[in-house]
Design a protein around this motif. Structure first.
Motif, short mmCIF file in Angstrom:
data_model
loop_
_atom_site.label_atom_id
_atom_site.label_comp_id
_atom_site.label_asym_id
_atom_site.label_seq_id
_atom_site.Cartn_x
_atom_site.Cartn_y
_atom_site.Cartn_z
N ASN A 12 0.83 -1.21 0.00
CA ASN A 12 0.00 0.00 0.00
C ASN A 12 0.87 1.26 0.00
N LEU A 13 1.92 1.25 0.80
CA LEU A 13 2.83 2.41 0.85
C LEU A 13 3.52 2.61 -0.50
N ASP A 55 4.33 5.61 -5.49
CA ASP A 55 4.42 5.56 -6.95
C ASP A 55 3.32 6.39 -7.60
N GLY A 56 2.15 6.38 -6.98
CA GLY A 56 1.03 7.15 -7.54
C GLY A 56 1.03 8.59 -7.07
N LYS A 57 2.01 8.95 -6.24
CA LYS A 57 2.12 10.32 -5.70
C LYS A 57 0.80 10.77 -5.06
N ASP A 58 0.22 9.87 -4.29
CA ASP A 58 -1.07 10.12 -3.63
C ASP A 58 -0.82 10.33 -2.14
N ALA A 114 -3.38 7.68 4.85
CA ALA A 114 -4.28 6.61 5.29
C ALA A 114 -3.49 5.35 5.61
N ALA A 115 -2.48 5.04 4.79
CA ALA A 115 -1.67 3.84 5.02
C ALA A 115 -0.86 3.96 6.32
N LEU A 116 -0.33 5.15 6.56
CA LEU A 116 0.45 5.36 7.79
C LEU A 116 -0.41 5.24 9.04
N PHE A 124 11.10 0.16 5.39
CA PHE A 124 10.57 0.63 4.11
C PHE A 124 10.60 2.16 4.04
N LEU A 125 10.13 2.82 5.10
CA LEU A 125 10.08 4.28 5.11
C LEU A 125 11.48 4.88 5.08
N THR A 126 12.45 4.22 5.72
CA THR A 126 13.83 4.70 5.70
C THR A 126 14.43 4.58 4.30
N GLU A 127 14.19 3.42 3.67
CA GLU A 127 14.70 3.18 2.32
C GLU A 127 14.08 4.14 1.30
N ASN A 128 12.85 4.58 1.58
CA ASN A 128 12.14 5.46 0.64
C ASN A 128 11.94 6.87 1.21
N ALA A 129 12.86 7.26 2.11
CA ALA A 129 12.73 8.54 2.80
C ALA A 129 12.67 9.71 1.82
N GLU A 130 13.48 9.64 0.76
CA GLU A 130 13.51 10.74 -0.20
C GLU A 130 12.18 10.87 -0.93
N LYS A 131 11.61 9.73 -1.35
CA LYS A 131 10.30 9.75 -2.01
C LYS A 131 9.22 10.29 -1.08
N VAL A 132 9.28 9.86 0.16
CA VAL A 132 8.30 10.31 1.14
C VAL A 132 8.42 11.82 1.33
N LYS A 133 9.63 12.30 1.47
CA LYS A 133 9.85 13.73 1.69
C LYS A 133 9.35 14.56 0.51
#
Length: 216
Positions: free
Chosen positions: A50-51, A56-59, A65-67, A95-104
């Motif tokens: 879900n994350l 990927d969908g920039k939603d 909601a997933a968090l 997962f959030l650490t590996e994708n920290a840049e995308k999340v930010k």
């Protein structure tokens, strides 16, 4: 000889039966832990999916909601098995650490979502789970205190009502006694007045009769 063999066989069956009963709770506990672990693994895989989709969908709404769902799942697992809850949370944190840049890049200055991310990543999985455990214990203690307070309040209310009833009964009884006394005194006074009137009448009648005899 046959009798001896029969006794030995019966004893062996009894010991085997007792051994199975003794092991049953342990096996049940192991099975329960395995079930929770499997549930946590499946939930972690689903959450990572879900994350990934939300990033990927920039939603950003889907990410939020997933968090929130991940946080709720951690709390749910804490109630079942804190150690498994830590394993679940560690996977989400990784997962959030590996994708920290995308999340930010997706979240930006969104305070609500940043807070949701921080709630899952600000400290170690051990610290977060331990805090959930502590919070749950505090809630349980508060609920117990509230229940005790309610019981004590109910006791006080019952005792107060009972005392009020007793005092009311006493007041009613005292009033009845006083009313009876008053009624008795009134009747006595009335009787005295009537006696006085009757005596006066008899005196007057006697005086009139005496005068009549004297020709007065």
């Amino acid at each position: 000889m046959k009798k001896i063999l029969f006794v030995v066989a019966a004893a062996a069956l009894t010991l085997a039966s007792c051994g199975n009963k003794a092991n049953a709770p342990v096996e049940a506990a192991v099975d329960s832990t395995e079930i929770v672990a499997e549930e946590a693994n499946a939930a972690a895989d689903e959450m990572v999916s879900n994350l990934t989709q939300s990033l990927d969908g920039k939603d950003v709404n889907a990410l939020q909601a997933a968090l929130e769902a991940a946080k709720a799942k951690v709390q749910e697992l804490v109630a079942k098995n804190p150690e498994i809850a830590k394993e679940y949370l560690t996977k989400i944190q990784n997962f959030l650490t590996e994708n920290a840049e995308k999340v930010k890049n997706l979240v930006g200055d969104n305070a609500v979502v940043n807070t949701a991310v921080a709630a899952l990543t600000a400290t170690s999985a051990d610290d977060i789970v331990n805090k959930f455990v502590s919070d749950a214990a505090g809630v349980a203690t508060g609920a117990a205190d509230a229940a005790n307070a309610a019981v004590e309040g109910a006791k006080d209310a019952v005792e107060g009502a009972a005392n009020a009833a007793v005092e009311g009964a006493k007041d009613a009884a005292n009033k009845a006694v006083e009313d009876a006394k008053a009624a008795t005194v009134d009747k006595a006074n009335e009787a005295v007045d009537n006696a006085k009137k009757e005596a006066g009448k008899q005196i007057d009648d006697a005086a009139a009769a005496a005068k009549k005899k004297l020709g007065l």
